[in-house]
Design a protein around this motif. Structure first.
Motif, PDB file in Angstrom:
ATOM      1  N   GLN A 204     -27.044 -42.114  20.154  1.00 24.56           N
ATOM      2  CA  GLN A 204     -28.128 -41.903  21.115  1.00 24.56           C
ATOM      3  C   GLN A 204     -27.974 -42.825  22.326  1.00 24.56           C
TER       4      GLN A 204
ATOM      5  N   GLN B 195     -27.148 -41.420  26.093  1.00 28.12           N
ATOM      6  CA  GLN B 195     -28.063 -41.669  27.207  1.00 28.12           C
ATOM      7  C   GLN B 195     -27.390 -42.489  28.316  1.00 28.12           C
TER       8      GLN B 195
ATOM      9  N   LEU C 269     -26.862 -40.591  31.778  1.00 23.16           N
ATOM     10  CA  LEU C 269     -27.875 -40.982  32.764  1.00 23.16           C
ATOM     11  C   LEU C 269     -27.488 -42.169  33.643  1.00 23.16           C
TER      12      LEU C 269
ATOM     13  N   MET D  79     -36.387 -47.342  25.403  1.00 26.22           N
ATOM     14  CA  MET D  79     -35.984 -46.299  24.463  1.00 26.22           C
ATOM     15  C   MET D  79     -35.894 -46.856  23.042  1.00 26.22           C
TER      16      MET D  79
ATOM     17  N   PRO E  86     -34.534 -38.137  31.554  1.00 25.28           N
ATOM     18  CA  PRO E  86     -34.218 -38.955  30.372  1.00 25.28           C
ATOM     19  C   PRO E  86     -34.831 -38.412  29.087  1.00 25.28           C
TER      20      PRO E  86
ATOM     21  N   SER F 147     -32.844 -35.274  27.998  1.00 26.43           N
ATOM     22  CA  SER F 147     -31.567 -35.712  27.424  1.00 26.43           C
ATOM     23  C   SER F 147     -31.775 -36.327  26.045  1.00 26.43           C
ATOM     24  N   TRP F 148     -32.833 -37.125  25.913  1.00 24.36           N
ATOM     25  CA  TRP F 148     -33.178 -37.791  24.644  1.00 24.36           C
ATOM     26  C   TRP F 148     -33.456 -36.762  23.553  1.00 24.36           C
TER      27      TRP F 148
END
Length: 270
Positions: free
Chosen positions: A175, A179, A183, A198, A250, A253-254
């Motif tokens: 993860q 990210q 990003l 996050m 974000p 994407s997460w």
């Protein structure tokens, strides 16, 4: 309680943790009613006494009798030690003092990622310096803790998953890598602030799962509860992105990574 007279604690009024424990000192009588002052509302006298930049990283305690300032863990120990001298003496014994000092720095440098504030970008806000070491330690701690808890909880979902710490550890690390790569151009200088937030979202979700590690409930209930936890994490991720003044990219994407990882795990186990 014995009140520490003629001292003023300069606290971060945008930090709920700082606000809570400094208010606790007042209510318990360790400090008098005027014994704390908000960082954003500094009096002219105190502003000239303190090291403005250091006070962002370590809470400052102004001694008006000697016109000097004590910072960080030492300021807290002085307040507590005034009422409980034995506790202060114990806390100052090595290696306990070393441990508490590192723990204080760990929390202080990551406090805006643990509990962010909408006013952190203001000119006079009490935002700590970025410390790569303590940010990496925070990220590492959450990754290991989340991997451990999810590794156990996943076996309770009725998806033919066994307890597997390594699998969940890879997902947590994946993860972060996902990210960061996806990003990095969008986040730019906010990348570490975002990653810290996050990881706090992951920590919140993990803590919500912990009680159910010790309760035997049906797989259906566990699966529904897990879905609720993910939804809470989703909302919290959006909230924190808004505080950081980021759009929905974000969060999309997460979620995309989490759904992809879940699909692959289910596919491999059926």
């Amino acid at each position: 309680m014995k009140t520490l007279q003629n001292h003023t604690l300069i606290y971060d009024n945008e930090c709920p943790m700082c606000n809570t424990y400094s208010k606790g000192f007042i209510k318990s009588g360790m400090l008098n009613e005027s014994g704390r002052e908000a960082f954003t509302e500094l009096s002219f006298k105190n502003k000239n006494l303190i090291d403005f930049n250091r006070a962002k990283n370590e809470i400052a305690l102004v001694d008006h009798n000697k016109n000097k300032v004590i910072y960080g863990l030492d300021s807290l120990l002085l307040i507590i030690g005034n009422s409980f001298p034995t506790l202060e003496k114990i806390a100052r014994i090595q290696p306990l003092y070393w441990f508490f000092k590192k723990l204080y720095s760990f929390v202080s440098y990551n406090r805006k990622q643990i509990i962010p504030s909408k006013n952190d970008d203001a000119k006079n806000s009490c935002v700590p310096d970025f410390n790569l070491k303590y940010r990496l330690i925070y990220v590492g701690f959450v990754v290991l803790f989340s991997g451990l808890v999810l590794g156990i909880f996943s076996s309770k979902l009725g998806l033919n998953l066994n307890q597997n710490f390594a699998r969940e550890l890879i997902i947590c690390l994946g993860q972060i890598v996902w990210q960061t790569l996806f990003l990095r151009m969008y986040l730019k200088e906010k990348i570490w602030d975002y990653l810290g937030n996050m990881m706090t979202v992951s920590l919140i979700g993990t803590l919500l799962l912990v009680p159910f590690l010790f309760i035997n409930l049906s797989p259906v209930f566990n699966l529904v509860y897990f879905g609720i936890v993910v939804f809470i994490m989703f909302l919290e991720h959006i909230r924190r992105c808004r505080i950081l003044k980021l759009n929905l990219l974000p969060t999309i994407s997460w979620m995309l990574f989490r759904l992809t990882a879940l699909a692959i795990i289910i596919w491999l186990n059926f």
